[in-house]
Motif scaffolding. Sequence first.
Motif, PDB file in Angstrom:
ATOM      1  N   LEU A   1       0.825  -1.211   0.000  1.00  0.00           N
ATOM      2  CA  LEU A   1       0.000   0.000   0.000  1.00  0.00           C
ATOM      3  C   LEU A   1       0.856   1.257   0.000  1.00  0.00           C
TER       4      LEU A   1
ATOM      5  N   GLN B   1       0.736   4.169  -2.939  1.00  0.00           N
ATOM      6  CA  GLN B   1       0.565   5.596  -2.654  1.00  0.00           C
ATOM      7  C   GLN B   1       1.655   6.451  -3.296  1.00  0.00           C
TER       8      GLN B   1
ATOM      9  N   VAL C   1      -8.206   2.566  -3.177  1.00  0.00           N
ATOM     10  CA  VAL C   1      -7.699   1.200  -3.047  1.00  0.00           C
ATOM     11  C   VAL C   1      -8.721   0.427  -2.234  1.00  0.00           C
TER      12      VAL C   1
ATOM     13  N   ALA D   1      -4.588  -1.853   6.526  1.00  0.00           N
ATOM     14  CA  ALA D   1      -5.237  -1.275   5.337  1.00  0.00           C
ATOM     15  C   ALA D   1      -5.940   0.026   5.680  1.00  0.00           C
TER      16      ALA D   1
ATOM     17  N   ALA E   1      -7.323   2.750   2.917  1.00  0.00           N
ATOM     18  CA  ALA E   1      -7.928   1.864   1.929  1.00  0.00           C
ATOM     19  C   ALA E   1      -9.353   1.525   2.357  1.00  0.00           C
TER      20      ALA E   1
END
Length: 283
Positions: free
Chosen positions: A20, A24, A33, A48, A53
């Motif tokens: 993640l 980004q 996401v 997350a 997300a």
Amino acid sequence: MCISVIIPTLNACDCIGQLLSMIQKQDVRASEVIIIDSSSEDKTVDIAKEFDARTIVIPRHAFNHGRTRNLAAKEARGDILVFMTQDALPVDDTLLRTLTAPLQKPDIAATFGRQIPRAGASPLEIFARRFNYPDKGAVKGLDDVRKYGIKTFFLSNVCSAFKREAFLKAGMFPEDVNANEDMLITARLLMSGYRVVYVPEAKVIHSHSLSLPGQFRRYFYIGSSLKKNRWIREYAQPESEGLKLVLQQVKFVVNRHEYRWIPYIFIESVTKYLGYRIGLFAG
């Protein structure tokens, strides 16, 4: 283009944060996401959320490669759907840009990127990535079956992108199979007149080694999926591609003077073939 990145997860706390973070940092940013998690027992969902997300949690028993991704796709807001897996890490910050760039053309419905083996990968893993993901790109349509055979329909959900409208019109991923959902939707798109693009500049680090029972199970599912979708075999037979793979595997390890892998190649090949044939007729 508005991009939605969709990632199915299960107990991914050791890798999801890095993935993640790298998403980004892309030079073309995703609008959202979506993490669709199969009831992880670790902190996957918490991590997350720390990265803002969107999270969807489903019962673990409800997971299906096609159905789970379709559920997230229905929730997505983007006109481009990028599918990744939790253990595929972008090589650089250009992944989303290079992966989605061909979708600006009206006749291109989907793309997929190149997989680079992890450090320490076995020779067979290295070969498999080179065989399936060469450094030369390709634009494939239904008229390329004679050239590519069954690989005309090859596309991997490890790193792929679809135009949402075309994805929905094609019926999304099939939900009655345990494998090949990405190949089947690719075939439907090509039969509808679209083309798909392999983009080797869009690179992720991804490889893993399956045990012999794991290979048997995987190829059983592949055979079973083709039994349920016999129409695809009217265009190309996968068996010839399998023989080509075995011969090139042997050549690869011989050139590297790693002869000890030759017996394993044949044992693994028999295991795959038996799994595939049993799935094709009994799955």
